[in-house]
Scaffold this motif. Structure first.
Motif, PDB file in Angstrom:
ATOM      1  N   ALA A 157      71.047  92.695  49.057  1.00 24.82           N
ATOM      2  CA  ALA A 157      72.366  93.087  49.658  1.00 24.82           C
ATOM      3  C   ALA A 157      72.898  93.154  51.324  1.00 24.82           C
ATOM      4  CB  ALA A 157      72.738  94.562  49.286  1.00 24.82           C
ATOM      5  N   PRO A 161      75.074  89.581  50.738  1.00 24.77           N
ATOM      6  CA  PRO A 161      76.177  90.299  50.717  1.00 24.77           C
ATOM      7  C   PRO A 161      77.129  90.082  49.504  1.00 24.77           C
ATOM      8  CG  PRO A 161      76.133  89.834  52.707  1.00 24.77           C
ATOM      9  CD  PRO A 161      75.678  89.478  52.442  1.00 24.77           C
ATOM     10  N   ARG A 165      78.259  92.309  43.998  1.00 24.06           N
ATOM     11  CA  ARG A 165      79.268  93.140  43.596  1.00 24.06           C
ATOM     12  C   ARG A 165      78.864  94.655  43.912  1.00 24.06           C
ATOM     13  NH1 ARG A 165      82.121  90.708  38.411  1.00 24.06           N
ATOM     14  NH2 ARG A 165      83.406  91.836  39.372  1.00 24.06           N
ATOM     15  N   SER A 166      78.146  94.711  43.323  1.00 23.06           N
ATOM     16  CA  SER A 166      77.571  96.345  43.324  1.00 23.06           C
ATOM     17  C   SER A 166      76.004  96.812  43.239  1.00 23.06           C
ATOM     18  CB  SER A 166      78.405  97.487  42.638  1.00 23.06           C
ATOM     19  OG  SER A 166      77.868  97.433  41.122  1.00 23.06           O
ATOM     20  N   THR A 265      77.927  96.821  50.542  1.00 23.99           N
ATOM     21  CA  THR A 265      78.120  96.500  49.507  1.00 23.99           C
ATOM     22  C   THR A 265      78.145  98.453  48.415  1.00 23.99           C
ATOM     23  OG1 THR A 265      76.634  95.005  48.989  1.00 23.99           O
ATOM     24  CG2 THR A 265      77.227  96.284  46.605  1.00 23.99           C
ATOM     25  N   ALA A 324      83.557  98.284  43.043  1.00 24.52           N
ATOM     26  CA  ALA A 324      83.170  96.831  43.667  1.00 24.52           C
ATOM     27  C   ALA A 324      84.597  96.058  43.222  1.00 24.52           C
ATOM     28  CB  ALA A 324      82.236  96.635  43.250  1.00 24.52           C
TER      29      ALA A 324
END
Length: 325
Positions: A157, A161, A165-166, A265, A324
């Motif tokens: 992340a 990034p 998404r999450s 994120t 997200a």
């Protein structure tokens, strides 16, 4: 340096997954793919057009150690669940020629402010995860990592990034040297230390003791199921020190807070209230460091994934995914 020594000792003892809930081999097809210069073994469950969710295993953990109940719940929630063996675990590429980590050399290099000589880094493992997504044709995915896998997920992340998404982190470690690790030395002291003369019975007993020590009060620890799971993991992976090489890659990362602070994120941090290895304070600190992160404590959960807590975990992961865009 004392913290590093403790972690090195743990990496030679906790040779098993933190996901200690009973887990059978689901007989799903295991595929192999070349990614980032290594061969990775993976499996996929859930709807073909579901939202991709990559599960990243902890240090020494194999893909068959993710509890089936958790995978089933995630699939029913609409996720296309991807599990895989990290390098040096399961049937993915092993760096056996590198042998056991030279802890004295590692500590010496760190003490001198130098980069230790390791066969790979945690960032390499993060690149493996991204390369696997590439091979599967997945541009963006939700990530869920546990323990060392939470660290890998966070590194993805931070560095990539646009691919995440999450972010969902279970039993995450901030790397803050001021937070004691292990969180509960007395509980983990029950795990027998390895010996060069250990045979199969000793290895089985040590891993079973590790599973038992890491489990929280809510696990309803089933020794027979745990023993069967250990036997399956040994059958898939006979490398006795792959987990130690993974552990060395994690250990030398040091304080992760500067890197965690860069993550934007949508993030969920889940921690077991009974975790004897990584203190819930560390998980809270991870959440405090990542902008907008949410923190969730699950009472009765240790450094494991007890079946009885699957519903709560999936509900929280689904809610975080909804954040997200």
């Amino acid at each position: 340096m004392h913290r590093l020594l403790v972690l090195a000792c743990l990496s030679t003892t906790l040779a098993c997954s933190p996901a200690v809930a009973a887990s059978g081999d689901r007989q799903a097809a295991t595929a192999l793919v070349q990614a980032n210069g290594v061969q990775l073994a993976y499996r996929i469950a859930g709807p073909a057009k579901g939202r991709p969710l990559l599960l990243i295993a902890g240090t020494g953990m194999q893909l068959i150690e993710w509890p089936p109940e958790l995978i089933d719940r995630l699939a029913r929630a609409g996720f296309r669940v991807i599990v895989f063996d990290n390098r040096d675990a399961g049937t993915s590429t092993h760096f056996s020629r590198a042998g056991s980590p030279d802890w004295a050399a590692i500590f010496g290099a760190l003490g001198a402010g130098k980069k230790p000589d390791l066969p790979y880094t945690a960032d390499d493992m993060a690149k493996d995860a991204v390369a696997l997504l590439d091979q599967l044709g997945i541009a963006r995915a939700d990530l869920l990592g546990i323990s060392g896998g939470a660290t890998i997920a966070a590194l993805v992340a931070e560095a990539r990034p646009e691919r995440v998404r999450s972010l969902n982190l279970i039993a995450a470690n901030s790397g803050n040297p001021q937070i004691p690790m292990p969180a509960d030395p007395a509980t983990l002291s029950a795990i027998p230390q390895p010996s060069p003369n250990d045979g199969a019975p000793q290895v089985l007993a040590r891993r079973l003791a590790s599973y038992r020590a890491l489990a929280g009060r809510a696990s309803g620890f089933d020794a027979d199921a745990a023993r069967q799971l250990i036997e399956r993991t040994v059958a898939r992976d006979a490398d006795p020190v792959g987990f130690a090489r993974q552990g060395a890659a994690m250990l030398v990362l040091g304080d992760l807070r500067p890197r965690l602070a860069k993550i934007q994120t949508p993030t969920l941090v889940i921690h077991g209230g009974d975790d004897p290895l990584i203190s819930p304070k560390s998980g809270q600190e991870v959440a405090d460091t990542i902008a907008g992160a949410r923190f969730m404590t699950i009472e009765g959960m240790g450094h494991d994934l007890p079946a009885g807590k699957g519903a709560a975990i999936v509900s929280a992961v689904k809610a975080n995914a909804a954040r997200a865009r």
